[in-house]
Design an enzyme around this catalytic site. Sequence first.
Site, PDB file in Angstrom:
ATOM      1  N   HIS A 187       1.878   4.351  -2.995  1.00 18.21           N
ATOM      2  CA  HIS A 187       1.855   5.816  -2.850  1.00 18.21           C
ATOM      3  C   HIS A 187       3.063   6.453  -3.553  1.00 18.21           C
ATOM      4  O   HIS A 187       2.963   7.549  -4.102  1.00 18.21           O
ATOM      5  CB  HIS A 187       1.880   6.216  -1.375  1.00 18.21           C
ATOM      6  CG  HIS A 187       0.532   6.228  -0.713  1.00 18.21           C
ATOM      7  ND1 HIS A 187      -0.493   7.051  -1.119  1.00 18.21           N
ATOM      8  CD2 HIS A 187       0.046   5.531   0.345  1.00 18.21           C
ATOM      9  CE1 HIS A 187      -1.554   6.848  -0.340  1.00 18.21           C
ATOM     10  NE2 HIS A 187      -1.259   5.933   0.554  1.00 18.21           N
ATOM     11  N   HIS A 225       0.840  -1.205   0.000  1.00 17.07           N
ATOM     12  CA  HIS A 225       0.000   0.000   0.000  1.00 17.07           C
ATOM     13  C   HIS A 225       0.877   1.258   0.000  1.00 17.07           C
ATOM     14  O   HIS A 225       0.667   2.183  -0.797  1.00 17.07           O
ATOM     15  CB  HIS A 225      -0.924  -0.031   1.225  1.00 17.07           C
ATOM     16  CG  HIS A 225      -1.795   1.171   1.380  1.00 17.07           C
ATOM     17  ND1 HIS A 225      -3.163   1.131   1.266  1.00 17.07           N
ATOM     18  CD2 HIS A 225      -1.494   2.473   1.653  1.00 17.07           C
ATOM     19  CE1 HIS A 225      -3.665   2.348   1.438  1.00 17.07           C
ATOM     20  NE2 HIS A 225      -2.671   3.186   1.693  1.00 17.07           N
ATOM     21  N   GLU A 226       1.878   1.276   0.896  1.00 16.57           N
ATOM     22  CA  GLU A 226       2.749   2.463   0.977  1.00 16.57           C
ATOM     23  C   GLU A 226       3.590   2.611  -0.287  1.00 16.57           C
ATOM     24  O   GLU A 226       3.800   3.718  -0.788  1.00 16.57           O
ATOM     25  CB  GLU A 226       3.674   2.398   2.206  1.00 16.57           C
ATOM     26  CG  GLU A 226       2.984   2.320   3.556  1.00 16.57           C
ATOM     27  CD  GLU A 226       1.875   3.328   3.748  1.00 16.57           C
ATOM     28  OE1 GLU A 226       1.901   4.404   3.131  1.00 16.57           O
ATOM     29  OE2 GLU A 226       0.950   3.017   4.523  1.00 16.57           O
TER      30      GLU A 226
HETATM   31 NI    NI Z   1      -2.585   5.272   2.010  1.00 19.62          NI
END
Ligand code: NI
Length: 183
Positions: free
Chosen positions: A146, A142-143
């Site tokens: 980003h 998830h990170e």
């Molecule tokens: Ni996030």
Amino acid sequence: MNQYKVLRWGDSRLITPSVEVEDPTGATMKKIIDIMWQVMKDYNGVGLAAPQIGINLRLMIFGLEKSDRYPDAEAVEPTVLINPGWEPLSDEIEPGWEGCLSIPDMNGIVPRYRQIRYWGLNERGEKIEREVSDFHARVFQHEYDHLDGILYPMRIEDLADFGFRTELEASGRFGRNEDIPEE
Ligand code: NI
């Protein structure tokens, strides 16, 4: 100290790929990392990527103590990763609920690799390399997304699996006492 707000979905800085950190152990980096831990704490998150506070660098932090709040998530030690990379360790993909500090009050089901190896530099410039699975692997992916300007809704396969937390709870889509960590 905290003039830093987490940017929200729609801000073009969140969909802009970040650039490599050139001086991982410099004073500026130290300052940014301190701010990120503070912001993550202020927002009650389990992870934060630098672009979420408008800093266009390949840098992420995450960590979670084992708690009743997240019964499905194992503890993850506080981790700083600068210029990270990763690879899947198997083809196994698992769907799971996610939330994001940049998309408050919403959750969605996102497919992620279940087992991965990741690497990167910590705040002292030392190389970290780990093989992780399940929740830890999910937080990392998830990170990492980003840093490439990707937000989790862009990975949801069926948008029927996306919605406001209170409504999802009311409809029994996930347990009433089961908080979804925000990243
Ligand atoms: Ni996030």
